[in-house]
Design an enzyme around this catalytic site. Structure first.
Site, PDB file in Angstrom:
ATOM      1  N   THR A 214      -4.140   2.357  -8.624  1.00 43.11           N
ATOM      2  CA  THR A 214      -5.226   3.322  -8.754  1.00 43.11           C
ATOM      3  C   THR A 214      -5.796   3.357 -10.174  1.00 43.11           C
ATOM      4  OG1 THR A 214      -5.615   5.721  -8.808  1.00 43.11           O
ATOM      5  CG2 THR A 214      -3.366   5.021  -9.049  1.00 43.11           C
ATOM      6  N   ASP A 215      -7.022   3.835 -10.284  1.00 41.38           N
ATOM      7  CA  ASP A 215      -7.623   4.034 -11.618  1.00 41.38           C
ATOM      8  C   ASP A 215      -6.963   5.188 -12.374  1.00 41.38           C
ATOM      9  OD1 ASP A 215      -8.651   6.123 -10.067  1.00 41.38           O
ATOM     10  OD2 ASP A 215     -10.758   5.728 -10.545  1.00 41.38           O
ATOM     11  N   GLU A 216      -6.213   6.040 -11.633  1.00 44.21           N
ATOM     12  CA  GLU A 216      -5.692   7.261 -12.254  1.00 44.21           C
ATOM     13  C   GLU A 216      -4.625   6.970 -13.303  1.00 44.21           C
ATOM     14  OE1 GLU A 216      -5.179  10.549  -9.588  1.00 44.21           O
ATOM     15  OE2 GLU A 216      -6.566   9.692  -8.147  1.00 44.21           O
TER      16      GLU A 216
ATOM     17  N   LYS B  89       2.650   6.085 -10.120  1.00 46.85           N
ATOM     18  CA  LYS B  89       1.938   4.825  -9.851  1.00 46.85           C
ATOM     19  C   LYS B  89       1.974   3.938 -11.104  1.00 46.85           C
ATOM     20  CE  LYS B  89      -0.057   3.558  -6.705  1.00 46.85           C
ATOM     21  NZ  LYS B  89       0.333   2.808  -5.488  1.00 46.85           N
TER      22      LYS B  89
ATOM     23  N   THR C 277       9.476   7.253  -3.558  1.00 46.72           N
ATOM     24  CA  THR C 277       8.744   6.160  -2.894  1.00 46.72           C
ATOM     25  C   THR C 277       8.017   5.269  -3.901  1.00 46.72           C
ATOM     26  OG1 THR C 277       8.521   7.137  -0.715  1.00 46.72           O
ATOM     27  CG2 THR C 277       6.713   5.715  -1.436  1.00 46.72           C
TER      28      THR C 277
ATOM     29  N   PHE D 130       0.825  -1.215   0.000  1.00 44.95           N
ATOM     30  CA  PHE D 130       0.000   0.000   0.000  1.00 44.95           C
ATOM     31  C   PHE D 130       0.861   1.268   0.000  1.00 44.95           C
ATOM     32  CE2 PHE D 130      -2.642  -3.187   2.107  1.00 44.95           C
ATOM     33  CZ  PHE D 130      -3.936  -2.920   1.668  1.00 44.95           C
TER      34      PHE D 130
ATOM     35  N   TYR E 162       1.688  12.150  -9.739  1.00 47.06           N
ATOM     36  CA  TYR E 162       1.247  11.007  -8.919  1.00 47.06           C
ATOM     37  C   TYR E 162       0.895   9.811  -9.794  1.00 47.06           C
ATOM     38  CZ  TYR E 162      -2.080   7.997  -6.463  1.00 47.06           C
ATOM     39  OH  TYR E 162      -2.750   6.902  -5.966  1.00 47.06           O
TER      40      TYR E 162
ATOM     41  N   ALA F 214       2.767   4.490  -0.402  1.00 50.10           N
ATOM     42  CA  ALA F 214       2.955   5.386  -1.546  1.00 50.10           C
ATOM     43  C   ALA F 214       2.800   6.817  -1.078  1.00 50.10           C
ATOM     44  CB  ALA F 214       1.917   5.090  -2.637  1.00 50.10           C
TER      45      ALA F 214
ATOM     46  N   PRO G 270      -3.950  22.205 -11.936  1.00 48.60           N
ATOM     47  CA  PRO G 270      -3.335  22.091 -13.269  1.00 48.60           C
ATOM     48  C   PRO G 270      -3.461  20.664 -13.802  1.00 48.60           C
ATOM     49  CG  PRO G 270      -1.787  23.036 -11.668  1.00 48.60           C
ATOM     50  CD  PRO G 270      -2.982  22.576 -10.888  1.00 48.60           C
TER      51      PRO G 270
HETATM   52  P1  NAD Z   1      -1.947   7.521   2.354  1.00 47.44           P
HETATM   53  O1  NAD Z   1      -1.169   8.656   1.775  1.00 47.44           O
HETATM   54  O2  NAD Z   1      -3.055   7.793   3.290  1.00 47.44           O
HETATM   55  O3  NAD Z   1      -0.954   6.514   3.125  1.00 47.44           O
HETATM   56  C1  NAD Z   1       0.280   6.126   2.605  1.00 47.44           C
HETATM   57  C2  NAD Z   1       1.071   5.437   3.715  1.00 47.44           C
HETATM   58  O4  NAD Z   1       2.331   5.009   3.163  1.00 47.44           O
HETATM   59  C3  NAD Z   1       1.391   6.352   4.899  1.00 47.44           C
HETATM   60  O5  NAD Z   1       1.151   5.681   6.112  1.00 47.44           O
HETATM   61  C4  NAD Z   1       2.870   6.657   4.722  1.00 47.44           C
HETATM   62  O6  NAD Z   1       3.529   6.921   5.964  1.00 47.44           O
HETATM   63  C5  NAD Z   1       3.360   5.385   4.061  1.00 47.44           C
HETATM   64  N1  NAD Z   1       4.593   5.597   3.276  1.00 47.44           N
HETATM   65  C6  NAD Z   1       4.836   6.587   2.373  1.00 47.44           C
HETATM   66  N2  NAD Z   1       6.069   6.451   1.868  1.00 47.44           N
HETATM   67  C7  NAD Z   1       6.600   5.352   2.449  1.00 47.44           C
HETATM   68  C8  NAD Z   1       7.844   4.675   2.309  1.00 47.44           C
HETATM   69  N3  NAD Z   1       8.791   5.143   1.487  1.00 47.44           N
HETATM   70  N4  NAD Z   1       8.057   3.561   3.035  1.00 47.44           N
HETATM   71  C9  NAD Z   1       7.113   3.088   3.880  1.00 47.44           C
HETATM   72  N5  NAD Z   1       5.911   3.692   4.053  1.00 47.44           N
HETATM   73  C10 NAD Z   1       5.669   4.800   3.339  1.00 47.44           C
HETATM   74  O7  NAD Z   1      -2.435   6.687   1.100  1.00 47.44           O
HETATM   75  P2  NAD Z   1      -3.779   5.836   0.905  1.00 47.44           P
HETATM   76  O8  NAD Z   1      -4.852   6.734   0.447  1.00 47.44           O
HETATM   77  O9  NAD Z   1      -3.993   4.988   2.099  1.00 47.44           O
HETATM   78  O10 NAD Z   1      -3.350   4.918  -0.325  1.00 47.44           O
HETATM   79  C11 NAD Z   1      -2.736   3.642  -0.126  1.00 47.44           C
HETATM   80  C12 NAD Z   1      -2.438   3.030  -1.472  1.00 47.44           C
HETATM   81  O11 NAD Z   1      -3.643   2.891  -2.223  1.00 47.44           O
HETATM   82  C13 NAD Z   1      -1.512   3.874  -2.345  1.00 47.44           C
HETATM   83  O12 NAD Z   1      -0.637   3.008  -3.026  1.00 47.44           O
HETATM   84  C14 NAD Z   1      -2.446   4.574  -3.315  1.00 47.44           C
HETATM   85  O13 NAD Z   1      -1.808   4.857  -4.533  1.00 47.44           O
HETATM   86  C15 NAD Z   1      -3.522   3.517  -3.480  1.00 47.44           C
HETATM   87  N6  NAD Z   1      -4.868   4.015  -3.827  1.00 47.44           N
HETATM   88  C16 NAD Z   1      -5.440   5.018  -3.093  1.00 47.44           C
HETATM   89  C17 NAD Z   1      -6.738   5.431  -3.407  1.00 47.44           C
HETATM   90  C18 NAD Z   1      -7.425   6.502  -2.600  1.00 47.44           C
HETATM   91  O14 NAD Z   1      -8.532   6.921  -2.965  1.00 47.44           O
HETATM   92  N7  NAD Z   1      -6.882   6.956  -1.479  1.00 47.44           N
HETATM   93  C19 NAD Z   1      -7.419   4.851  -4.473  1.00 47.44           C
HETATM   94  C20 NAD Z   1      -6.794   3.834  -5.199  1.00 47.44           C
HETATM   95  C21 NAD Z   1      -5.520   3.417  -4.857  1.00 47.44           C
HETATM   96  P1  TYD Z   2      -8.766  14.067  -4.321  1.00 46.32           P
HETATM   97  O1  TYD Z   2      -9.512  13.677  -3.100  1.00 46.32           O
HETATM   98  O2  TYD Z   2      -7.500  14.845  -4.177  1.00 46.32           O
HETATM   99  O3  TYD Z   2      -8.532  12.727  -5.151  1.00 46.32           O
HETATM  100  P2  TYD Z   2      -7.985  12.545  -6.687  1.00 46.32           P
HETATM  101  O4  TYD Z   2      -7.429  13.811  -7.182  1.00 46.32           O
HETATM  102  O5  TYD Z   2      -6.932  11.504  -6.475  1.00 46.32           O
HETATM  103  O6  TYD Z   2      -9.167  12.064  -7.472  1.00 46.32           O
HETATM  104  O7  TYD Z   2      -9.733  14.917  -5.247  1.00 46.32           O
HETATM  105  C1  TYD Z   2     -10.966  14.381  -5.690  1.00 46.32           C
HETATM  106  C2  TYD Z   2     -11.570  15.392  -6.628  1.00 46.32           C
HETATM  107  O8  TYD Z   2     -11.906  16.567  -5.895  1.00 46.32           O
HETATM  108  C3  TYD Z   2     -10.609  15.852  -7.717  1.00 46.32           C
HETATM  109  O9  TYD Z   2     -11.353  16.044  -8.924  1.00 46.32           O
HETATM  110  C4  TYD Z   2     -10.082  17.175  -7.216  1.00 46.32           C
HETATM  111  C5  TYD Z   2     -11.256  17.721  -6.408  1.00 46.32           C
HETATM  112  N1  TYD Z   2     -10.910  18.580  -5.257  1.00 46.32           N
HETATM  113  C6  TYD Z   2     -11.495  19.836  -5.111  1.00 46.32           C
HETATM  114  O10 TYD Z   2     -12.342  20.258  -5.925  1.00 46.32           O
HETATM  115  N2  TYD Z   2     -11.147  20.586  -4.029  1.00 46.32           N
HETATM  116  C7  TYD Z   2     -10.225  20.182  -3.123  1.00 46.32           C
HETATM  117  O11 TYD Z   2      -9.917  20.946  -2.172  1.00 46.32           O
HETATM  118  C8  TYD Z   2      -9.637  18.885  -3.270  1.00 46.32           C
HETATM  119  C9  TYD Z   2      -8.607  18.374  -2.299  1.00 46.32           C
HETATM  120  C10 TYD Z   2     -10.000  18.108  -4.360  1.00 46.32           C
END
Ligand code: NAD
Ligand code: TYD
Length: 368
Positions: A133-135, A163, A99, A80, A159, A82, A303
Site C-alpha cells: 500500500t501507499d500508506e 504492512k 497476519t 494479497f 495497519y 492481510a 486518531p
Molecule cells: P480485504 O480486507 O478485503 O481482504 C483480505 C483477505 O485476506 C480476506 O479475504 C481475508 O479473509 C484474507 N485473510 C486475512 N488474514 C488472512 C490469513 N491470516 N490467512 C489467509 N487469508 C487471510 O483486503 P483488500 O482491500 O482486498 O486488500 C488486499 C491487499 O491489498 C492487502 O494486502 C492490502 O494491504 C493491499 N492494499 C489494499 C488497498 C485498498 O484500497 N483496499 C490498497 C493498496 C493495497
Molecule cells: P478508508 O476507506 O478506511 O481507507 P484508508 O484509511 O486506508 O485510506 O478511508 C478513506 C478515507 O476516508 C480516510 O481518510 C478516512 C476517511 N473515512 C471517513 O471520513 N469516514 C468513514 O466512515 C471512513 C470509513 C473513512
C-alpha cells in the site's frame, strides 16, 4: 502452470481471481482464512470451475502452505492476504501483527523452502509478488510531490506499520536469500465486492438506507483513488514483466478530498437512484430524503489520521507501459451501479458482526 493467490476471497483478491480466470486458463489456488473480510460469495461465479481451487486456511499455517506448494507447484505466489482496515487496526492491532507480519514471515519461509528445491529453470522463472500500500510512506503536506518508490518509509497507523514491516521482510528475503520477489505499493482501491467498512462502499450503502454519511474531521484529507480492475491489471503486468527485487508504485492520478468523494457519490446516487423515488427517509428524523447530501454528518476524526496520500506511478508507466483504464468518474459510476445491482450481496455482508463493528466505530448516533 498454476499460481497461488493468498487472500483471494477479499475485495482486491477476489477481483483479481475473477479477472485472471476470465483472461487466462492458468489455474489458481486460492488460500484464504475467510475472516470477516473474506467472502466466498464473491467467487460464486467460479462454482464448479476446475481452474479455481479454493483452500480455507491461514497463511501462517506453514505445514498447510508447504503442502499446497508441494501439491500444486505454482510458478508464482501473489500475496494479497492481510488485515486491511486502518480503523480496525486502531481498535485492535494484534490481528494485524499476526497476519501481516508473522503470517507474511511464515509464508515467506514456506515459499523459500519450496523455491530453493526447484530445478534451476523453474527457480529462475518463479515470482513472489507482494501486494502493498501507499500508506507505508506516511502522510504528505498539501504541496509535497507524490510518493516515489524511493520515498522514506514513515508508516503512522498500526495497519501501515504492519504492512511496512511485511514489505521489509519481503525485501530482506530477496536480498539475503535471493527469493525472486517484487513488491507493488498501490493507492486506495474502489469497485465491486468492496466491504462496506471502507469509505466508498460505506457511503453508498448508508445513503441508500437513509443512514448518516460519517465524514471524519473536516473531510479535507486527500486520497488517490484507483479502480480495482486497474490495480489487478497492473499486478498482472508486474507479474509478467516486472523486474525482480524492484518495487512499483501503482496509482490513479485521482487525488480527491474525502468530502469531495462523498459528495460525488451522493450526486451519482441522486441521478441513478433518486431518494424520493425509492422512498428513502432519514433514519434519525424519519423525514423523507430529497438529496443524499443531506445525510452527510461530520464525526470525530480518526486518531493519527494521515492527511494526504498521492502516488508517483511513472515507473510502472514507463517500464511496463501500464496505465489506468478508468477515470474516477467512470470507475465510480460503475461501482455505484454495481452496489445498486447487488442488494442481496450488500444485505448479506451486513451481518451481526458487521453491525457490531459499526456500533463500535460510529456509536449509537451514526448507527441509528
Ligand atoms: P480485504 O480486507 O478485503 O481482504 C483480505 C483477505 O485476506 C480476506 O479475504 C481475508 O479473509 C484474507 N485473510 C486475512 N488474514 C488472512 C490469513 N491470516 N490467512 C489467509 N487469508 C487471510 O483486503 P483488500 O482491500 O482486498 O486488500 C488486499 C491487499 O491489498 C492487502 O494486502 C492490502 O494491504 C493491499 N492494499 C489494499 C488497498 C485498498 O484500497 N483496499 C490498497 C493498496 C493495497
Ligand atoms: P478508508 O476507506 O478506511 O481507507 P484508508 O484509511 O486506508 O485510506 O478511508 C478513506 C478515507 O476516508 C480516510 O481518510 C478516512 C476517511 N473515512 C471517513 O471520513 N469516514 C468513514 O466512515 C471512513 C470509513 C473513512
Amino acid at each position: 502452470m498454476t499460481i497461488l493467490v493468498t487472500g483471494g476471497a477479499g475485495f482486491i483478491g477476489s477481483n483479481f481471481v475473477l479477472d485472471w480466470l476470465r483472461l487466462h486458463d492458468e489455474p489458481v489456488v486460492n488460500l484464504d482464512k475467510l475472516t470477516y473480510a473474506g467472502n466466498r460469495e464473491n467467487l460464486a461465479s467460479l462454482e464448479g470451475d476446475a481452474r479455481h481451487h479454493f483452500v480455507h486456511g491461514d497463511i501462517g499455517d506453514r505445514a498447510l502452505v508447504e503442502r499446497l506448494l508441494a501439491e500444486h507447484r505454482p510458478r508464482a505466489v501473489l500475496h494479497f492476504a492481510a488485515e486491511s482496515h486502518v480503523d480496525r487496526s486502531i481498535h485492535g492491532p494484534e490481528d494485524f501483527i499476526q497476519t501481516n507480519v508473522v503470517g507474511t514471515f511464515r509464508l515467506l519461509e514456506a515459499v523459500r523452502a519450496y523455491w530453493t528445491a526447484l530445478p534451476a529453470a523453474e527457480q529462475a522463472a518463479f515470482r513472489f509478488l507482494h501486494v502493498s500500500t501507499d500508506e507505508v510512506f506516511g502522510s504528505l503536506g498539501p504541496h509535497d510531490p507524490p510518493f516515489a518508490e524511493t520515498h522514506r518509509y514513515e508508516p503512522n497507523s498500526p495497519y501501515s506499520a504492519s504492512k511496512a514491516a511485511s514489505d521489509h521482510l519481503v525485501h530482506a528475503w530477496h536480498h539475503t536469500y535471493g527469493l525472486p520477489v517484487i513488491t507493488t505499493n498501490c493507492s486506495n482501491n474502489y469497485g465491486p465486492y468492496h466491504f462496506p467498512e471502507k469509505l466508498i462502499p460505506l457511503m453508498i450503502v448508508n445513503a441508500l438506507a437513509g443512514k448518516p454519511l460519517p465524514v471524519y474531521g473536516d473531510g479535507q484529507q486527500v486520497r488517490d483513488w484507483l479502480y480495482v480492475g486497474d490495480h489487478c491489471a497492473a499486478i498482472r503486468r508486474v507479474l509478467q514483466a516486472g523486474r525482480v527485487g524492484e518495487t512499483y508504485n501503482i496509482g490513479g492520478h485521482n487525488e480527491r478530498t474525502n468530502l469531495d468523494v462523498v459528495r460525488t457519490i451522493c450526486r451519482l446516487l441522486d441521478a441513478l437512484a433518486p431518494a424520493p423515488a425509492r422512498g428513502v427517509c432519514d433514519v434519525r428524523s424519519g423525514a423523507p430524503v430529497q438529496r443524499y447530501e443531506q445525510l452527510i454528518t461530520f464525526v470525530t476524526d480518526r486518531p493519527g489520521h494521515d492527511r494526504r496520500y498521492a502516488m508517483d506511478a511513472r515507473k510502472i508507466e514507463r517500464e511496463l507501459d501500464w496505465r489506468p483504464a478508468e477515470t474516477f468518474d467512470s470507475g465510480l459510476r460503475k461501482t455505484v451501479q454495481w452496489y445498486l445491482d447487488h442488494p442481496d450481496w450488500v444485505q448479506r455482508v451486513q451481518s451481526g458482526a458487521y453491525r457490531a463493528w459499526v456500533q463500535r466505530q460510529y456509536g449509537q448516533e451514526a448507527l441509528a
